[in-house]
Write an enzyme that holds these catalytic residues in place. Structure first.
Site, PDB file in Angstrom:
ATOM      1  N   ALA A   1       0.820  -1.211   0.000  1.00  0.00           N
ATOM      2  CA  ALA A   1       0.000   0.000   0.000  1.00  0.00           C
ATOM      3  C   ALA A   1       0.857   1.266   0.000  1.00  0.00           C
ATOM      4  O   ALA A   1       2.087   1.220   0.040  1.00  0.00           O
ATOM      5  CB  ALA A   1      -0.940  -0.009   1.199  1.00  0.00           C
ATOM      6  N   HIS A   2       0.194   2.408  -0.038  1.00  0.00           N
ATOM      7  CA  HIS A   2       0.864   3.703  -0.133  1.00  0.00           C
ATOM      8  C   HIS A   2       1.779   3.968   1.063  1.00  0.00           C
ATOM      9  O   HIS A   2       1.478   3.612   2.192  1.00  0.00           O
ATOM     10  CB  HIS A   2      -0.175   4.832  -0.245  1.00  0.00           C
ATOM     11  CG  HIS A   2      -1.114   4.905   0.915  1.00  0.00           C
ATOM     12  ND1 HIS A   2      -2.206   4.079   1.032  1.00  0.00           N
ATOM     13  CD2 HIS A   2      -1.121   5.703   2.007  1.00  0.00           C
ATOM     14  CE1 HIS A   2      -2.852   4.373   2.158  1.00  0.00           C
ATOM     15  NE2 HIS A   2      -2.206   5.347   2.765  1.00  0.00           N
ATOM     16  N   ASN A   3       2.930   4.593   0.757  1.00  0.00           N
ATOM     17  CA  ASN A   3       3.895   5.061   1.757  1.00  0.00           C
ATOM     18  C   ASN A   3       4.619   3.945   2.494  1.00  0.00           C
ATOM     19  O   ASN A   3       5.344   4.214   3.466  1.00  0.00           O
ATOM     20  CB  ASN A   3       3.240   5.986   2.791  1.00  0.00           C
ATOM     21  CG  ASN A   3       2.700   7.259   2.174  1.00  0.00           C
ATOM     22  OD1 ASN A   3       2.919   7.537   0.998  1.00  0.00           O
ATOM     23  ND2 ASN A   3       1.986   8.030   2.966  1.00  0.00           N
TER      24      ASN A   3
ATOM     25  N   SER B   1       1.744   3.104   5.084  1.00  0.00           N
ATOM     26  CA  SER B   1       2.698   3.758   5.985  1.00  0.00           C
ATOM     27  C   SER B   1       3.391   2.802   6.941  1.00  0.00           C
ATOM     28  O   SER B   1       3.898   3.215   7.988  1.00  0.00           O
ATOM     29  CB  SER B   1       2.005   4.881   6.771  1.00  0.00           C
ATOM     30  OG  SER B   1       1.477   5.855   5.887  1.00  0.00           O
TER      31      SER B   1
END
Length: 363
Positions: free
Chosen positions: A258-260, A278
């Site tokens: 996923a993102h980050n 994250s």
């Protein structure tokens, strides 16, 4: 063309015995091997299969009596499976992608294409993309605007890489891999029930229907050298900064990053792992199939997670975990043993309860 036994042994830093001038054309399992094949026999428990085939030479385990096995020659590697790594690389016939740009490919005039590059049928190379030397871009692949691919990149068919991604040397992506899609980021105008439930660990308060507003992904994806991504695996863009994949990372099929997320060097994630946004994963981490990691979590270096583990909080470096929620593996095994004992415990308790009840009746 084939290789002699001596050539193979030298390439693998192994020892060759017997008729080392024998040539082999391919590698096969012992029971299926023909006279021009090299039988893979790195484990003695599969030795009986050799008699079912026609192999004259085999890659055998250290200390094997290859002559007693009826072989004319043998290669002995101190670590058989590691020897298989070099051996399979030597004899891999590849995908037969020819060097050059196929007439049906669409390459933007501003793209920079390196030397000895293969771009397959119906591939699309976006504006200002940079493709390193000796790279292979398979059929139906998409390389977006401002993407940078290092040398010896190998994209199998139908791989897509979104805008502004930066990828190092010797990157391999299997069919259907998706790099730099937008992250799954949405927000409500007011505090949602999900946020309330997370704060209270269960109570979402008064339920108010709200629509979700999209948070666009301004970051992209940065990937190091010697990374491999499996079929249908997805790596999302970062929201503001890039999602980061370190050097030597190996991702199996259908893994979601996923993102980050940040993943350290030489980490390996097996099929269907899901890493929420994250999260930071350390170096040399190994996760079995279907592992999951909650968002904003830290997984330390050298962690090993058994298949199906769900890590919902920080995992210290070097820990071996298992279960849902994930705990130390030895603790999980004790918990599982206790769970298996419950039916007998309930039965014994019922008998004891019945005995006490009869005594109370007599009294």
């Amino acid at each position: 063309m084939g290789y002699t036994i001596q050539q193979i042994a030298e390439a693998l830093d192994a020892e060759a015995f017997g008729n080392t001038s024998l040539k082999i054309n391919r590698v096969a399992e012992p029971a299926l091997a023909g006279p021009d094949d090299l039988a893979l026999l790195t484990n003695p428990k599969f030795a009986d299969g050799l008699a079912l085939g026609k192999a004259r030479v085999a890659l055998v385990w250290p200390g094997a009596d290859w002559q007693a096995l009826g072989l004319e020659g043998a290669i002995i590697s101190t670590r058989g499976r590691f020897g298989m790594s070099g051996l399979t690389a030597m004899v891999d016939p590849g995908q037969h992608f020819p060097i050059g740009i196929h007439p049906s490919a669409v390459v933007d005039p501003s793209a920079q294409i390196g030397n000895d590059v293969s771009i397959g049928p119906l591939a699309v190379i976006g504006p200002r993309a940079v493709i390193g030397d000796q790279s292979m871009i398979g059929p139906h692949c998409y390389v977006g605007a401002d993407v940078t691919l290092g040398t010896q990149t190998f994209l199998r068919e139908m791989v897509s890489i979104g805008a502004r991604a930066t990828i190092g040397d010797r990157f391999i992506a299997q069919p259907g891999a998706r790099i730099a899609g937008d992250g799954f980021s949405f927000v409500t105008p007011e505090k949602s029930g999900v946020e309330a439930a997370r704060e209270t660990l269960g109570d979402q308060g008064e339920v108010t229907a709200q629509s979700w507003a999209r948070i666009h992904s301004l970051g992209s994806v940065t990937i190091g050298n010697d990374v491999e991504v499996g079929s249908n695996t997805c790596i999302d863009c970062g929201t503001i900064r890039d999602t980061i994949i370190g050097n030597g990372v190996k991702l199996d099929n259908m893994v979601h990053i996923a993102h980050n997320v940040e993943i350290g060097d030489d980490t390996l994630l097996a099929g269907q792992c899901g890493i929420a946004g994250s999260t930071k994963i350390g170096r040399n981490v190994v996760m079995g199939g279907q592992c999951g990691v909650s968002d904003n979590t830290t997984i330390g270096d050298n962690v090993i997670a058994g298949g199906g583990s769900k890590m919902m909080s920080k995992v210290p470096a070097g820990r071996v975990v298992l279960g849902y929620p994930a705990v130390k593996m030895e603790s999980h095994l004790e918990m599982y043993k206790g769970l298996r004992r419950l039916p007998r415990l309930f039965k014994d308790f019922a008998a004891l309860q019945n005995s006490v009840s009869k005594r109370d009746t007599k009294d």
